[in-house]
Enzyme design. Sequence first.
Site, PDB file in Angstrom:
ATOM      1  N   LYS A 134       0.806  -1.221   0.000  1.00 57.38           N
ATOM      2  CA  LYS A 134       0.000   0.000   0.000  1.00 57.38           C
ATOM      3  C   LYS A 134       0.839   1.270   0.000  1.00 57.38           C
ATOM      4  O   LYS A 134       0.386   2.322  -0.444  1.00 57.38           O
ATOM      5  CB  LYS A 134      -0.940   0.016   1.209  1.00 57.38           C
ATOM      6  CG  LYS A 134      -0.247  -0.032   2.561  1.00 57.38           C
ATOM      7  CD  LYS A 134      -1.269  -0.035   3.688  1.00 57.38           C
ATOM      8  CE  LYS A 134      -0.614  -0.285   5.038  1.00 57.38           C
ATOM      9  NZ  LYS A 134      -0.126  -1.663   5.186  1.00 57.38           N
ATOM     10  N   HIS A 175       1.346  -3.478  15.270  1.00 53.90           N
ATOM     11  CA  HIS A 175       1.806  -2.326  14.484  1.00 53.90           C
ATOM     12  C   HIS A 175       1.841  -1.127  15.414  1.00 53.90           C
ATOM     13  O   HIS A 175       0.820  -0.766  15.997  1.00 53.90           O
ATOM     14  CB  HIS A 175       0.877  -2.062  13.299  1.00 53.90           C
ATOM     15  CG  HIS A 175       1.492  -1.256  12.196  1.00 53.90           C
ATOM     16  ND1 HIS A 175       2.037  -0.001  12.401  1.00 53.90           N
ATOM     17  CD2 HIS A 175       1.655  -1.530  10.876  1.00 53.90           C
ATOM     18  CE1 HIS A 175       2.497   0.465  11.261  1.00 53.90           C
ATOM     19  NE2 HIS A 175       2.286  -0.438  10.316  1.00 53.90           N
ATOM     20  N   GLU A 227       6.647  -5.540   8.342  1.00 53.21           N
ATOM     21  CA  GLU A 227       5.906  -5.001   7.207  1.00 53.21           C
ATOM     22  C   GLU A 227       6.379  -3.590   6.854  1.00 53.21           C
ATOM     23  O   GLU A 227       5.603  -2.629   6.885  1.00 53.21           O
ATOM     24  CB  GLU A 227       4.408  -4.991   7.526  1.00 53.21           C
ATOM     25  CG  GLU A 227       3.835  -6.364   7.859  1.00 53.21           C
ATOM     26  CD  GLU A 227       2.450  -6.285   8.479  1.00 53.21           C
ATOM     27  OE1 GLU A 227       1.929  -5.155   8.626  1.00 53.21           O
ATOM     28  OE2 GLU A 227       1.889  -7.337   8.837  1.00 53.21           O
TER      29      GLU A 227
END
Length: 430
Positions: A89, A217, A293
């Site tokens: 993304k 996250h 990530e």
Amino acid sequence: MHTELETAVLLNQAPQTKLFNSKQPLQDKLVYTRSVKQVIKEKLEAMSTQKWELDQENAFFVGDLGEVYRQHLRWKSLLPRIEPFFAVKSNPDPMVVKLLASLGIGFDCASKSEIQQVLSVGVEPSRIIYANPCKQASFIRFAAQHNVARMTFDNAEELFKIKKLYPDAELILRILTDDSKSLCQLGLKFGAPLDTINNLLQTAKDLNLNVVGVSFHVGSGCLDENAFADAVVRARWAFDQGEALGFKFNILDIGGGFPSGNVTEGITFEKIAAIVGPAIDAMFPSNIRVIAEPGRYYVASAFTVCTHVIGRRTVTNEENETQYMYYVNDGMYGSFNCILFDHQQVQPKVLSRDGNLMFDEMKEDERTFTSSIWGPTCDSIDCLSKEAKLPALDNGDWIYWENMGAYTICAASKFNGFKQSEVIYTNTFE
């Protein structure tokens, strides 16, 4: 010999070369082997010889694939245990995805389209994590059809959905962390609070679902490296809860939030690596697979956008001082949406004046003016810089903006009929 890069980029072929993957070449994309400045220079010179060509003054990006690769080597050096799964993304540019796929890293996908893109360049399903805790039913079916088994969840409703649509999925529990020091606090939307974890895992067990690990996250644009260490402690606690219920967890996903290559002060990647690496080693044995990530980390510093001054307006302030408003041909609804959505502060630099390249080099006694810079649309929100110190510019001059590779062109629209800026590629790795 940089054999790993050479499997992705054919070097030393002037003036252009092709990025490729051994399984599926991209024949229509060319990559220069010149500096970013040289590519920009040649682009502007070509415009001057094609004076009457339609749209030839459009804004454009230069994407440096060599910088993406340098960031990859930096990651491998400082966090050798942690496998990067690139967050598509942040920048789904086809050449970036192609390069990273060729380097053998994994991919963090959040939708069917992102999974399709990654699969289309030959990435095995095992190298994909579907890291969206709340997924559309048809997207889960698509993941099942293509054996993309690894996916996240943070609520019981999602477990029931997955049980119905993909009971053989490999599930990863996303826990809530302290992201109060981050620019984008993702915990407002995702993450299971610690006091809900036991019930969630018990529900998964009752449904006979396969939970294989934990993810977190700390938020995008994290400003506190200690947030990672705190999150690792929480993840260890969640691991213990799972093991007490009989799950055999084997993977830890530490998410994103890593700063880009241009960040050299404050919270740097080196500082985060120095904390998170030892914290993981201390709390998780070597048989636990650890992934992350990173998104902006790989791409932010690799892209520069060049904008054309299409208009100037002279104004005066209350002290009767001359100020300028400049209008350029990319803006908030295009590549600069990062200002609104990603809380970024972009920095304008003078590229050319009166046809002369400057690259932000000015005379010591050069007079500057307080200036604002605006995008091309008719919306007043389309302001890129409210107050910048610039020399006097005019129509036809150029302004460039570095570190524009993350959350920029990927979210660009065609509002007011303006085109998205094209990307020219180069590879500066030697």
